[in-house]
Write a protein that holds these residues in place. Sequence first.
Motif, mmCIF file in Angstrom:
data_model
loop_
_atom_site.group_PDB
_atom_site.id
_atom_site.type_symbol
_atom_site.label_atom_id
_atom_site.label_comp_id
_atom_site.label_asym_id
_atom_site.label_seq_id
_atom_site.Cartn_x
_atom_site.Cartn_y
_atom_site.Cartn_z
ATOM 1 N N UNK A 81 -129.185 44.634 22.577
ATOM 2 C CA UNK A 81 -130.529 45.219 22.567
ATOM 3 C C UNK A 81 -131.151 45.322 21.181
ATOM 4 N N UNK A 82 -130.327 45.555 20.144
ATOM 5 C CA UNK A 82 -130.889 45.728 18.803
ATOM 6 C C UNK A 82 -130.836 44.491 17.940
ATOM 7 N N UNK A 113 -137.263 61.179 19.796
ATOM 8 C CA UNK A 113 -135.951 61.003 20.421
ATOM 9 C C UNK A 113 -135.465 62.330 20.993
ATOM 10 N N UNK A 114 -135.665 63.421 20.241
ATOM 11 C CA UNK A 114 -135.263 64.747 20.716
ATOM 12 C C UNK A 114 -136.080 65.149 21.945
ATOM 13 N N UNK A 115 -137.365 64.822 21.926
ATOM 14 C CA UNK A 115 -138.251 65.104 23.065
ATOM 15 C C UNK A 115 -137.720 64.415 24.331
ATOM 16 N N UNK A 116 -137.430 63.121 24.211
ATOM 17 C CA UNK A 116 -136.912 62.363 25.353
ATOM 18 C C UNK A 116 -135.533 62.858 25.774
ATOM 19 N N UNK A 117 -134.742 63.238 24.791
ATOM 20 C CA UNK A 117 -133.390 63.724 25.075
ATOM 21 C C UNK A 117 -133.446 64.985 25.941
ATOM 22 N N UNK A 118 -134.390 65.876 25.628
ATOM 23 C CA UNK A 118 -134.532 67.108 26.422
ATOM 24 C C UNK A 118 -134.895 66.797 27.870
ATOM 25 N N UNK A 119 -135.588 65.699 28.073
ATOM 26 C CA UNK A 119 -136.003 65.316 29.423
ATOM 27 C C UNK A 119 -134.931 64.531 30.174
ATOM 28 N N UNK A 162 -131.871 58.033 26.164
ATOM 29 C CA UNK A 162 -131.775 56.934 27.139
ATOM 30 C C UNK A 162 -132.777 55.815 26.836
ATOM 31 N N UNK A 163 -133.089 55.675 25.560
ATOM 32 C CA UNK A 163 -133.986 54.603 25.123
ATOM 33 C C UNK A 163 -133.179 53.676 24.222
ATOM 34 N N UNK A 164 -132.912 52.467 24.710
ATOM 35 C CA UNK A 164 -132.018 51.563 23.987
ATOM 36 C C UNK A 164 -132.586 51.128 22.640
ATOM 37 N N UNK A 165 -133.920 51.100 22.512
ATOM 38 C CA UNK A 165 -134.533 50.702 21.241
ATOM 39 C C UNK A 165 -134.304 51.784 20.188
ATOM 40 N N UNK A 166 -134.441 53.052 20.585
ATOM 41 C CA UNK A 166 -134.177 54.154 19.654
ATOM 42 C C UNK A 166 -132.711 54.138 19.227
ATOM 43 N N UNK A 167 -131.817 53.946 20.186
ATOM 44 C CA UNK A 167 -130.384 53.893 19.876
ATOM 45 C C UNK A 167 -130.100 52.758 18.897
ATOM 46 N N UNK A 168 -130.650 51.577 19.184
ATOM 47 C CA UNK A 168 -130.406 50.413 18.328
ATOM 48 C C UNK A 168 -130.986 50.616 16.935
#
Length: 235
Positions: A81-82, A113-119, A162-168
């Motif tokens: 992905x990255x 990323x923290x915002x999405x993580x909370x969701x 759960x966002x592969x682009x952020x993780x990469x």
Amino acid sequence: MTVRSNGVQKVKVSDSIVEHITSMIRRGELKPGDKLPAERELSISLGVSRTALREAVRTLSLMDLLTVRQGGGTFVAELMPGSFMKPLTPMLAMGRVDTMELIEARRIIEPKAAHLCAQRATEEDIGKMNAIIDKMEQSLGNLRLFNDYDLEFHLAIAEGSKNSVIVATLDTIRDALYEQVQEIQSLPGAAQRALDFHGLITAAIRSRDAALAEKHMLKHIKDVEKAAKRYLMNR
């Protein structure tokens, strides 16, 4: 497999080769597992020197787009992905990342990323964050170990998004992040502040308050920015 010379410019030849081959991989003209022609043949095909070609292949290998097998040739790598974020890798390896630019990028990426993580984070994800915070607290007297857990925490937030682009993205800059953390956490009180912010962020994620998680992460990165400025002034 034929690698055409269309589009290879004569300015900054090795960079042009990198861009050309990367574009061919993006378009699917070169696919994972494809073997590139031998160095002499490829340099003639592209109209470039073998020295420039070797430099480009080294860069593409650092980017994880090509795999060089000793005695076996050069192949297009299996793409992750990255993969196409890896142009950062040579720059990071050569230490060409400005500390304040890195923080600026973190200020854009990590609060969201923290915002999405909370969701989106699972209970297992949140349990992992809590466990990392416990380890950070236990290692406050060991800065090297503390820094390892600090970086692990930020990567756990990215994974929880759960966002592969952020993780990469964070995985790509992890070495630069580690260096930055090492520098800043050496300042008096910095490690404890990081630990406190991590606790606030995790509590917001656990309560599924996305706005609050984002707010705390932004404050955390701004605190890192202030510490970095102090560090750079005193260096």
